[in-house]
Design an enzyme around this catalytic site. Structure first.
Site, mmCIF file in Angstrom:
data_model
loop_
_atom_site.group_PDB
_atom_site.id
_atom_site.type_symbol
_atom_site.label_atom_id
_atom_site.label_comp_id
_atom_site.label_asym_id
_atom_site.label_seq_id
_atom_site.Cartn_x
_atom_site.Cartn_y
_atom_site.Cartn_z
ATOM 1 N N GLN A 79 -6.505 -10.732 14.362
ATOM 2 C CA GLN A 79 -6.220 -9.553 14.537
ATOM 3 C C GLN A 79 -6.343 -9.628 16.370
ATOM 4 O O GLN A 79 -5.653 -8.857 16.938
ATOM 5 C CB GLN A 79 -7.398 -8.759 14.143
ATOM 6 C CG GLN A 79 -7.540 -7.991 12.922
ATOM 7 C CD GLN A 79 -8.470 -7.057 12.539
ATOM 8 O OE1 GLN A 79 -9.602 -7.173 13.080
ATOM 9 N NE2 GLN A 79 -8.352 -6.044 11.647
ATOM 10 N N TRP A 80 -7.314 -10.202 16.826
ATOM 11 C CA TRP A 80 -7.230 -10.260 17.999
ATOM 12 C C TRP A 80 -6.048 -10.754 18.800
ATOM 13 O O TRP A 80 -5.934 -10.066 19.976
ATOM 14 C CB TRP A 80 -8.776 -11.138 18.550
ATOM 15 C CG TRP A 80 -9.253 -11.064 19.990
ATOM 16 C CD1 TRP A 80 -8.695 -10.991 21.169
ATOM 17 C CD2 TRP A 80 -10.666 -10.778 20.130
ATOM 18 N NE1 TRP A 80 -9.719 -10.855 22.113
ATOM 19 C CE2 TRP A 80 -10.872 -10.986 21.643
ATOM 20 C CE3 TRP A 80 -11.666 -10.765 19.279
ATOM 21 C CZ2 TRP A 80 -12.005 -11.010 21.992
ATOM 22 C CZ3 TRP A 80 -13.120 -10.733 20.034
ATOM 23 C CH2 TRP A 80 -13.279 -10.607 21.278
ATOM 24 N N ARG A 118 -10.044 -1.496 20.095
ATOM 25 C CA ARG A 118 -11.013 -2.314 19.355
ATOM 26 C C ARG A 118 -12.349 -1.712 19.395
ATOM 27 O O ARG A 118 -13.183 -2.077 18.164
ATOM 28 C CB ARG A 118 -10.855 -3.725 19.552
ATOM 29 C CG ARG A 118 -9.647 -4.334 19.347
ATOM 30 C CD ARG A 118 -9.241 -4.087 17.828
ATOM 31 N NE ARG A 118 -7.643 -4.919 17.920
ATOM 32 C CZ ARG A 118 -6.943 -4.751 16.613
ATOM 33 N NH1 ARG A 118 -7.581 -4.378 15.534
ATOM 34 N NH2 ARG A 118 -5.853 -5.819 16.557
ATOM 35 N N ARG A 154 -7.687 -29.040 7.518
ATOM 36 C CA ARG A 154 -8.154 -27.677 8.082
ATOM 37 C C ARG A 154 -7.527 -26.508 7.094
ATOM 38 O O ARG A 154 -8.061 -25.289 7.082
ATOM 39 C CB ARG A 154 -7.497 -27.361 9.455
ATOM 40 C CG ARG A 154 -6.187 -27.442 9.637
ATOM 41 C CD ARG A 154 -6.149 -27.210 11.188
ATOM 42 N NE ARG A 154 -4.721 -27.642 11.593
ATOM 43 C CZ ARG A 154 -3.998 -26.831 12.698
ATOM 44 N NH1 ARG A 154 -4.565 -26.561 13.508
ATOM 45 N NH2 ARG A 154 -2.647 -27.103 12.800
ATOM 46 N N ARG A 183 -3.230 -10.498 18.380
ATOM 47 C CA ARG A 183 -1.874 -9.476 18.535
ATOM 48 C C ARG A 183 -2.019 -8.807 19.958
ATOM 49 O O ARG A 183 -1.120 -8.408 20.409
ATOM 50 C CB ARG A 183 -2.196 -8.393 17.501
ATOM 51 C CG ARG A 183 -1.994 -9.029 16.030
ATOM 52 C CD ARG A 183 -2.297 -7.913 15.083
ATOM 53 N NE ARG A 183 -1.339 -6.842 15.075
ATOM 54 C CZ ARG A 183 0.008 -6.903 14.658
ATOM 55 N NH1 ARG A 183 0.491 -7.854 13.964
ATOM 56 N NH2 ARG A 183 0.758 -5.892 14.918
#
Length: 309
Positions: free
Chosen positions: A107-108, A230, A203, A110
Site C-alpha cells: 500500500q505504502w 494514511r 521467498r 503507491r
C-alpha cells in the site's frame, strides 16, 4: 536482517563532528531510536534536513521582507499552509527506517514521491517475524466500503480460529521457506546431502504478513500528503498506525508546520463547488435536502459527514 542499532553503536561507527547546519533538539533526542508500531514493526528517524526556519527562509526568498503577513514565523507558515503554497515545505526532508508487514508496504509504495531502498530477500534471508492482529482488529468485510472492514466484530470463537489460522499458516510457510533453501534463518545449511533453491525463489512462498524493512526519504510537503491520506480514519488500521507515529515525529521536528498541517489539512475540510453552494444556501436560511441540493446521494452523504465531524 540487521537489528536496530542504538545511538551509542551508531556513534562508534562514525567520526561525529560539530555541525553548522540547523538542528532540532527534540528530534535529535529520538534520532536512531525505534518507535514501536504493531507487534514487530517500528519507525525510526535516521536523518533529516531543515526545520521550521528553513520553511520560513525559503518563503521569504519569494515574498521579500516587511509585509504584515510574514512578520512572524508561525503566522507565515500558517499562511503558506492555508493557501496551499507548497514549495517552501519541500525545503525540509526526513529519512525513516521502517519495519512493516509486506502487505502494508505494498500500500505504502503507491506513494511515489519518496526515495525508497528496501531490504533484499534475494540477497538475505528473511527474519521469522510476521504480523498477527489484535482480536479487536478482526472484522468482517464492510458492505458499504468494498476495500475495508466493517465496524462489526467477530465472536471470541471466530477470532480465536482466525488467529490460529494466521499463526499456524505463517509458521508453516517459514518452515517450508527454510526447507526449500536448505538453510535456516542464520544461513546455516540444514542438510548437507540436499541442494536448496535460491533465496529469490524460496521467498515467494512467504505470506504477506511477514515483515520487510526499508529506508524511506521524503520531503515535508509530500510527507504531509502521505499523512493526509494514511492518517485518515478511513485508511486501513495497519498503515494508519505508522502514519500516526510519523505525525508525532513531525511535531518534534517542525512544530509550527505540524500545527498548521493539523489545523488546515488533517482536521480541516475542502468542499466541492456544489457543497459550498449548499452551505451558502443553508446559511441564508433555506431548508436543503438531498433532493433539492443538486447533489447525488453519495455526495450528499459525504457532505453531511463533513459538516457533522
Amino acid at each position: 536482517m540487521a537489528t536496530v542499532q542504538k545511538i551509542s553503536e551508531v556513534n562508534d561507527q562514525f567520526d561525529i563532528k560539530p555541525t553548522k547546519r540547523a538542528t532540532c533538539d527534540a528530534l535529535e533526542e529520538i534520532l536512531y531510536e525505534p518507535i514501536k508500531v504493531l507487534d514487530h514493526g517500528f519507525i525510526r528517524v535516521i536523518d533529516y534536513m531543515g526545520d521550521d526556519s528553513a520553511i520560513v527562509q525559503a518563503a521569504r526568498v519569494s515574498y521579500g521582507r516587511g509585509t504584515k503577513q510574514v512578520n512572524q514565523d508561525k503566522g507565515l507558515i500558517n499562511y503558506l499552509m492555508r493557501h496551499w503554497h507548497s514549495t517552501p515545505f519541500e525545503m525540509c526532508e526526513i529519512k525513516f527506517h521502517v519495519k512493516l508487514p509486506i502487505f502494508v508496504a505494498r500500500q505504502w509504495i503507491r506513494h511515489r514521491t519518496a526515495n525508497v531502498n528496501e531490504y533484499s530477500a534475494r540477497y538475505s534471508i528473511m527474519d521469522k517475524e510476521f504480523y498477527i492482529p489484535e482480536p479487536a482488529q478482526l472484522a468482517p468485510q464492510s458492505k458499504q466500503n468494498h476495500q475495508g472492514r466493517s465496524d462489526l466484530t467477530l465472536t471470541a470463537e471466530e477470532s480465536a480460529r482466525v488467529l490460529h489460522l494466521l499463526k499456524s499458516d505463517s509458521e508453516q510457510v517459514y518452515d517450508h521457506y527454510e526447507e526449500m533453501m536448505n538453510a535456516d534463518a542464520a544461513g546455516n545449511v540444514i542438510n548437507e546431502s540436499k541442494t536448496g533453491i535460491a533465496r529469490e525463489l524460496a521467498r515467494m512462498n512467504l505470506t504477506l504478513n511477514y515483515y520487510t524493512q526499508w529506508y524511506w526519504k521524503i520531503d515535508l510537503h509530500n510527507l504531509m500528503h502521505f499523512l493526509m491520506l494514511r492518517a485518515d480514519p478511513h485508511a486501513q488500521y495497519e498503515i494508519r498506525v505508522y502514519a500516526d507515529a510519523m505525525i508525532e515525529v513531525m511535531k518534534k521536528w517542525v512544530p509550527f508546520a505540524s500545527d498548521a498541517f493539523e489545523e488546515h489539512r488533517l482536521h480541516g475540510a475542502r468542499l466541492s463547488r456544489s457543497g459550498l453552494g449548499v452551505v451558502k444556501r443553508m446559511l441564508a436560511g433555506e431548508t436543503i435536502s438531498q433532493e433539492n441540493s443538486g447533489m447525488t446521494k453519495r455526495e450528499w452523504d459525504e457532505l453531511q459527514i463533513t459538516l457533522k465531524s
